[in-house]
Design a protein around this motif. Structure first.
Motif, short mmCIF file in Angstrom:
data_model
loop_
_atom_site.label_atom_id
_atom_site.label_comp_id
_atom_site.label_asym_id
_atom_site.label_seq_id
_atom_site.Cartn_x
_atom_site.Cartn_y
_atom_site.Cartn_z
N GLN A 39 0.65 -1.10 0.08
CA GLN A 39 0.00 0.06 -0.10
C GLN A 39 0.82 1.33 0.05
O GLN A 39 0.12 2.28 -0.15
CB GLN A 39 -0.93 0.02 1.26
N ALA A 40 1.97 1.25 0.33
CA ALA A 40 2.95 2.25 0.53
C ALA A 40 2.14 3.61 1.19
O ALA A 40 1.70 4.72 0.73
CB ALA A 40 3.41 3.14 -0.58
N PRO A 41 1.49 3.15 2.54
CA PRO A 41 0.88 4.34 3.32
C PRO A 41 1.60 5.68 3.39
O PRO A 41 2.72 5.71 3.64
CB PRO A 41 0.65 3.49 4.61
N ASP A 42 0.45 6.63 3.59
CA ASP A 42 1.04 7.94 4.13
C ASP A 42 0.98 8.02 5.60
O ASP A 42 1.90 8.56 5.89
CB ASP A 42 -0.04 9.09 3.62
N LEU A 43 0.28 7.15 6.34
CA LEU A 43 0.07 7.29 7.72
C LEU A 43 0.27 5.87 8.02
O LEU A 43 -0.77 5.11 7.63
CB LEU A 43 -0.92 8.17 8.21
N ARG A 54 12.06 -1.26 13.70
CA ARG A 54 13.67 -1.52 13.09
C ARG A 54 13.53 -1.65 11.65
O ARG A 54 14.55 -1.24 10.74
CB ARG A 54 14.07 -2.49 13.84
N ALA A 55 12.79 -2.66 11.04
CA ALA A 55 12.46 -2.85 9.83
C ALA A 55 12.47 -1.73 8.71
O ALA A 55 13.15 -1.59 7.60
CB ALA A 55 11.63 -3.98 9.47
N LEU A 56 11.51 -0.78 9.25
CA LEU A 56 11.19 0.23 8.71
C LEU A 56 12.50 1.44 8.47
O LEU A 56 12.73 1.77 7.32
CB LEU A 56 10.12 1.33 9.11
N GLU A 57 13.18 1.41 9.52
CA GLU A 57 14.52 2.08 9.73
C GLU A 57 15.41 1.54 8.66
O GLU A 57 15.95 2.38 8.05
CB GLU A 57 15.06 2.19 10.99
N GLN A 58 15.67 0.33 8.67
CA GLN A 58 16.66 -0.31 7.72
C GLN A 58 16.42 -0.17 6.35
O GLN A 58 17.36 0.07 5.56
CB GLN A 58 16.69 -1.93 8.29
N GLN A 59 15.02 0.07 6.00
CA GLN A 59 14.61 -0.10 4.56
C GLN A 59 14.67 1.57 4.35
O GLN A 59 13.98 1.85 3.20
CB GLN A 59 13.33 -0.55 4.36
N SER A 60 14.81 2.56 5.30
CA SER A 60 14.62 3.96 5.05
C SER A 60 13.18 4.04 4.58
O SER A 60 12.96 5.34 3.76
CB SER A 60 15.49 4.43 3.98
N LEU A 61 12.34 3.58 5.17
CA LEU A 61 10.81 3.65 4.82
C LEU A 61 10.02 4.97 5.72
O LEU A 61 9.19 5.26 5.28
CB LEU A 61 9.97 2.65 4.81
N THR A 70 11.16 7.79 6.07
CA THR A 70 11.12 9.05 5.38
C THR A 70 9.84 9.29 4.37
O THR A 70 9.81 10.40 4.02
CB THR A 70 12.32 9.23 4.61
N GLN A 71 9.16 8.15 4.16
CA GLN A 71 8.19 8.01 3.18
C GLN A 71 6.91 8.00 3.67
O GLN A 71 5.88 7.96 2.97
CB GLN A 71 8.46 7.10 2.26
N MET A 72 6.68 8.12 5.27
CA MET A 72 5.53 7.89 5.70
C MET A 72 5.53 8.43 7.11
O MET A 72 6.44 8.62 7.56
CB MET A 72 4.98 6.29 5.89
N GLU A 123 13.33 10.59 15.66
CA GLU A 123 12.64 12.04 15.94
C GLU A 123 11.12 11.95 14.98
O GLU A 123 10.38 12.70 15.54
CB GLU A 123 13.58 13.30 15.76
N SER A 124 11.13 11.37 14.05
CA SER A 124 10.01 11.86 13.19
C SER A 124 8.80 10.88 13.56
O SER A 124 7.71 11.04 13.23
CB SER A 124 10.43 11.18 11.53
N VAL A 125 9.09 9.71 14.54
CA VAL A 125 7.94 9.08 14.91
C VAL A 125 7.14 9.60 16.06
O VAL A 125 7.74 10.20 17.04
CB VAL A 125 8.47 7.76 15.63
N THR A 126 6.00 9.63 16.00
CA THR A 126 5.12 10.06 17.27
C THR A 126 4.49 9.17 18.31
O THR A 126 4.10 8.09 17.75
CB THR A 126 3.83 10.79 16.71
N PHE A 127 5.06 9.12 19.33
CA PHE A 127 4.73 8.12 20.41
C PHE A 127 3.52 8.69 21.35
O PHE A 127 3.65 9.78 21.88
CB PHE A 127 5.94 7.67 21.02
N ILE A 128 2.45 8.05 21.34
CA ILE A 128 1.39 8.46 22.20
C ILE A 128 0.97 7.21 22.97
O ILE A 128 0.70 6.09 22.45
CB ILE A 128 0.14 9.08 21.30
#
Length: 197
Positions: free
Chosen positions: A119-123, A140-147, A149-151, A172-177
């Motif tokens: 799907q290549a999600p925006d969010l 970790r997997a998203l970081e390794q694949q540099s994904l 920056t795309q969502m 830093e780009s990740v929002t934790f709630i």
């Protein structure tokens, strides 16, 4: 007339969820009700029964696409959570906004990573404590694949921020709630993505 009034406990029994879920749904505006002078929630019994039917038969729910403006590119949202009731809560709440969105769901991190590829999600809205592949492994997997920056990634978890930091250093780009689910912030994020597209 008394039989038309439904308590939180009765609503929970009819809908097959916990009383806490009923509170969440009421706070999210999915259930329209009122409070007694003593602070107890009350609901219209027929509305609860109608919602129960829609939960058991999701194909009878009106499709979200009917409410989407055609000139706007829909925001692609991926919700990854192993709790079926929570996924249904997301589905009902996000659909109630009437915003241009395409929402996909995954029940664990393994499915979530497959859906990211599809799907290549925006969010992406990600729970952390899940079977198979948990949310930490997904990050970790998203970081390794540099994904990342795309969502936009929003982590919504029952864990405290300290517990999370003990397991992973969130980018830093990740929002934790911390739960309960912050639907107002999720809506703000969807609207921000729509404005930037």
């Amino acid at each position: 007339m008394k039989e038309e009034v439904c308590t939180s406990r009765k609503a929970a029994e009819i809908l097959g969820v916990t009383p806490r879920t009923i509170q969440l749904w009421a706070d999210a505006g999915i259930l329209q009700g009122w409070k007694t002078p003593g602070g107890h929630r009350r609901f219209n019994l027929s509305e609860i029964q109608q919602l129960a039917l829609s939960i058991r038969n999701p194909e009878e729910m009106p499709p979200l696409s009917n409410t989407l403006p055609t000139q706007v590119q829909p925001v692609k949202v991926l919700v990854v959570d192993d709790d079926k009731t929570i996924r249904r809560l997301y589905e009902l709440t996000l659909a109630s906004w009437g915003l241009p969105m395409v929402v996909h769901f995954a029940a664990d991190g393994y499915e979530g990573l497959i859906e990211v590829g599809r799907q290549a999600p925006d969010l992406m809205i990600l729970d952390l404590q899940m079977p198979n592949i948990d949310g930490f492994a997904v990050i970790r997997a998203l970081e390794q694949q540099s994904l990342l920056t795309q969502m936009k990634l929003m982590v919504v978890s029952a864990l405290s921020e300290e517990d999370v930091k003990a397991n992973i250093a969130l980018p830093e780009s990740v929002t934790f709630i911390q739960k309960p689910i912050p639907f107002a912030r999720i809506r703000d994020e969807v609207e921000r993505i729509l404005l930037s597209s």
